[in-house]
Design a protein around this motif. Structure first.
Motif, mmCIF file in Angstrom:
data_model
loop_
_atom_site.group_PDB
_atom_site.id
_atom_site.type_symbol
_atom_site.label_atom_id
_atom_site.label_comp_id
_atom_site.label_asym_id
_atom_site.label_seq_id
_atom_site.Cartn_x
_atom_site.Cartn_y
_atom_site.Cartn_z
ATOM 1 N N GLY A 136 0.821 -1.209 0.000
ATOM 2 C CA GLY A 136 0.000 0.000 0.000
ATOM 3 C C GLY A 136 0.854 1.258 0.000
ATOM 4 N N ARG A 137 0.255 2.370 -0.363
ATOM 5 C CA ARG A 137 0.977 3.643 -0.445
ATOM 6 C C ARG A 137 0.908 4.458 0.841
ATOM 7 N NH1 ARG A 137 -0.302 6.279 -6.286
ATOM 8 N NH2 ARG A 137 0.351 4.515 -7.547
ATOM 9 N N LYS A 138 0.010 4.116 1.732
ATOM 10 C CA LYS A 138 -0.167 4.897 2.954
ATOM 11 C C LYS A 138 0.608 4.272 4.108
ATOM 12 C CE LYS A 138 -4.656 6.806 1.846
ATOM 13 N NZ LYS A 138 -6.025 7.021 2.289
ATOM 14 N N PHE A 139 1.189 5.160 4.926
ATOM 15 C CA PHE A 139 1.857 4.696 6.134
ATOM 16 C C PHE A 139 0.802 4.189 7.106
ATOM 17 C CE2 PHE A 139 4.773 8.322 4.940
ATOM 18 C CZ PHE A 139 5.767 7.509 4.415
ATOM 19 N N VAL A 140 1.163 3.159 7.853
ATOM 20 C CA VAL A 140 0.272 2.632 8.886
ATOM 21 C C VAL A 140 1.083 2.475 10.169
ATOM 22 C CG1 VAL A 140 -1.240 1.423 7.250
ATOM 23 C CG2 VAL A 140 0.702 0.212 8.262
ATOM 24 N N PRO A 141 0.413 2.398 11.315
ATOM 25 C CA PRO A 141 1.153 2.154 12.559
ATOM 26 C C PRO A 141 1.864 0.800 12.498
ATOM 27 C CG PRO A 141 -1.103 2.839 13.019
ATOM 28 C CD PRO A 141 -1.007 2.598 11.545
ATOM 29 N N LYS A 142 2.958 0.706 13.212
ATOM 30 C CA LYS A 142 3.759 -0.517 13.215
ATOM 31 C C LYS A 142 2.908 -1.732 13.582
ATOM 32 C CE LYS A 142 7.938 -2.431 15.302
ATOM 33 N NZ LYS A 142 9.064 -2.162 16.211
ATOM 34 N N THR A 143 1.998 -1.551 14.527
ATOM 35 C CA THR A 143 1.177 -2.677 14.990
ATOM 36 C C THR A 143 0.208 -3.181 13.929
ATOM 37 O OG1 THR A 143 -0.424 -1.131 15.932
ATOM 38 C CG2 THR A 143 1.297 -1.964 17.408
ATOM 39 N N LYS A 144 -0.093 -2.360 12.921
ATOM 40 C CA LYS A 144 -1.040 -2.764 11.876
ATOM 41 C C LYS A 144 -0.339 -3.084 10.554
ATOM 42 C CE LYS A 144 -4.915 -0.270 13.803
ATOM 43 N NZ LYS A 144 -6.014 0.640 13.577
ATOM 44 N N SER A 145 0.984 -3.068 10.575
ATOM 45 C CA SER A 145 1.714 -3.285 9.324
ATOM 46 C C SER A 145 2.182 -4.730 9.202
ATOM 47 C CB SER A 145 2.922 -2.355 9.252
ATOM 48 O OG SER A 145 3.947 -2.826 10.095
ATOM 49 N N ASN A 146 2.462 -5.099 7.976
ATOM 50 C CA ASN A 146 3.105 -6.386 7.721
ATOM 51 C C ASN A 146 4.257 -6.200 6.730
ATOM 52 O OD1 ASN A 146 1.668 -5.919 5.410
ATOM 53 N ND2 ASN A 146 0.498 -7.831 5.459
ATOM 54 N N PHE A 147 4.661 -4.921 6.564
ATOM 55 C CA PHE A 147 5.774 -4.610 5.670
ATOM 56 C C PHE A 147 6.472 -3.356 6.209
ATOM 57 C CE2 PHE A 147 7.742 -2.531 2.041
ATOM 58 C CZ PHE A 147 8.412 -3.584 1.435
ATOM 59 N N ALA A 148 7.794 -3.438 6.336
ATOM 60 C CA ALA A 148 8.572 -2.298 6.836
ATOM 61 C C ALA A 148 9.674 -1.972 5.842
ATOM 62 C CB ALA A 148 9.175 -2.629 8.193
ATOM 63 N N GLN A 149 10.025 -0.697 5.798
ATOM 64 C CA GLN A 149 11.090 -0.265 4.897
ATOM 65 C C GLN A 149 11.929 0.787 5.609
ATOM 66 O OE1 GLN A 149 9.646 1.305 1.201
ATOM 67 N NE2 GLN A 149 11.692 1.582 0.358
ATOM 68 N N ASP A 150 13.243 0.623 5.566
ATOM 69 C CA ASP A 150 14.149 1.619 6.134
ATOM 70 C C ASP A 150 14.334 2.739 5.119
ATOM 71 O OD1 ASP A 150 14.533 0.224 8.501
ATOM 72 O OD2 ASP A 150 16.186 -0.953 7.678
ATOM 73 N N VAL A 151 14.303 3.966 5.619
ATOM 74 C CA VAL A 151 14.456 5.128 4.743
ATOM 75 C C VAL A 151 15.437 6.108 5.373
ATOM 76 C CG1 VAL A 151 12.145 4.949 3.735
ATOM 77 C CG2 VAL A 151 12.489 6.320 5.788
ATOM 78 N N LYS A 152 15.992 6.963 4.536
ATOM 79 C CA LYS A 152 16.860 8.036 5.007
ATOM 80 C C LYS A 152 16.136 9.349 4.728
ATOM 81 C CE LYS A 152 21.302 7.914 4.185
ATOM 82 N NZ LYS A 152 22.617 8.081 3.530
ATOM 83 N N ILE A 153 16.011 10.159 5.765
ATOM 84 C CA ILE A 153 15.354 11.460 5.637
ATOM 85 C C ILE A 153 16.454 12.510 5.637
ATOM 86 C CG2 ILE A 153 13.724 13.077 6.687
ATOM 87 C CD1 ILE A 153 12.433 10.551 8.015
ATOM 88 N N GLY A 154 16.526 13.278 4.578
ATOM 89 C CA GLY A 154 17.578 14.282 4.440
ATOM 90 C C GLY A 154 17.392 15.450 5.398
ATOM 91 N N PRO A 155 18.422 16.278 5.540
ATOM 92 C CA PRO A 155 18.306 17.442 6.427
ATOM 93 C C PRO A 155 17.315 18.459 5.851
ATOM 94 C CG PRO A 155 20.343 17.546 5.185
ATOM 95 C CD PRO A 155 19.708 16.220 4.862
ATOM 96 N N TYR A 156 16.669 19.179 6.741
ATOM 97 C CA TYR A 156 15.749 20.224 6.296
ATOM 98 C C TYR A 156 15.596 21.270 7.396
ATOM 99 C CZ TYR A 156 12.225 17.575 8.955
ATOM 100 O OH TYR A 156 11.534 16.911 9.937
ATOM 101 N N THR A 157 15.025 22.405 7.032
ATOM 102 C CA THR A 157 14.846 23.521 7.956
ATOM 103 C C THR A 157 13.363 23.832 8.089
ATOM 104 O OG1 THR A 157 16.965 24.464 7.310
ATOM 105 C CG2 THR A 157 15.414 25.947 8.388
ATOM 106 N N ILE A 158 12.940 24.027 9.317
ATOM 107 C CA ILE A 158 11.570 24.471 9.589
ATOM 108 C C ILE A 158 11.660 25.947 9.954
ATOM 109 C CG2 ILE A 158 9.548 24.226 11.077
ATOM 110 C CD1 ILE A 158 10.520 21.315 11.601
ATOM 111 N N ASP A 159 10.943 26.778 9.230
ATOM 112 C CA ASP A 159 10.916 28.212 9.512
ATOM 113 C C ASP A 159 9.677 28.488 10.360
ATOM 114 O OD1 ASP A 159 11.701 30.825 9.491
ATOM 115 O OD2 ASP A 159 11.002 31.243 7.462
ATOM 116 N N MET A 160 9.886 28.601 11.667
ATOM 117 C CA MET A 160 8.779 28.760 12.610
ATOM 118 C C MET A 160 8.436 30.243 12.765
ATOM 119 S SD MET A 160 6.800 27.021 14.734
ATOM 120 C CE MET A 160 7.669 25.518 15.100
#
Length: 190
Positions: A136-160
């Motif tokens: 599926g394309r939507k993220f689900v909670p770990k407890t409801k999943s049957n497939f996991a994928q490791d990802v790398k999230i790049g650096p970013y800036t939040i302008d608050m």
């Protein structure tokens, strides 16, 4: 003087006693300052409800991107679980009243600024159709999943943006001053 008259006697001891009581109250500002904490909490809780700064300016709306991920209180700015609003405290230290929150994010909301997020690794969870093997394309909670994928999230800036929540308005100042005057009046009268 002919006619009716009343004679007034000036009881300087009573006046002196009242002035001494007022001076004593001013000499111990801790009691007066302690008396201001509850009204300050009510003022700031009302501000969170109104979602506006002390001068009455509405807080800047949440970004559309943040709104899509916000789980609770989507219609409220500066309120996810209510921790900032519910951790308001006052502390009297001699002739000073310190008022605010111990939450580290209180300052960034008050003054605004940039939040630099570092690159990080994470695991995301999906639901996979076991019959077809399609993920599926939507993220689900770990407890409801049957497939996991490791990802790398790049650096970013939040302008608050600044959303001033701490402080008092002119009307608040008037109410607080009236409370101090009532405190002093009670000290003088008693």
């Amino acid at each position: 003087m002919s006619g009716a008259r009343i004679e007034f006697e000036f009881d300087h001891q009573q006046v002196t006693q009242a002035l001494n009581a007022g001076a004593a109250a001013l000499g111990e500002p801790e009691k007066i300052l302690q008396d201001l904490i509850d009204p300050l909490i009510r003022i700031h809780q009302a501000r969170f409800k109104a979602q506006q700064s002390p001068d009455g300016t509405p807080w800047q709306a949440l970004s559309p991107r943040y709104l899509t991920s916000k789980r609770r209180n989507k219609d409220k700015i500066l309120t996810s679980e209510g921790l900032l609003r519910n951790t308001l405290r006052g502390q009297v230290d001699g002739d000073s009243l310190l008022f605010g929150t111990d939450r580290p994010y209180g300052a960034i909301h008050q003054f605004g600024g940039k939040i630099e997020r570092q690159e990080r690794a994470s695991t995301v969870y999906f639901k996979m159709d076991e019959r077809t093997g399609a993920v599926g394309r939507k993220f689900v909670p770990k407890t409801k999943s049957n497939f996991a994928q490791d990802v790398k999230i790049g650096p970013y800036t939040i302008d608050m943006p600044a959303r001033p929540w701490l402080g008092t308005s002119d009307a608040d100042d008037g109410m607080l001053l009236q409370r101090v005057m009532s405190f002093l009046t009670a000290a003088i009268v008693n």
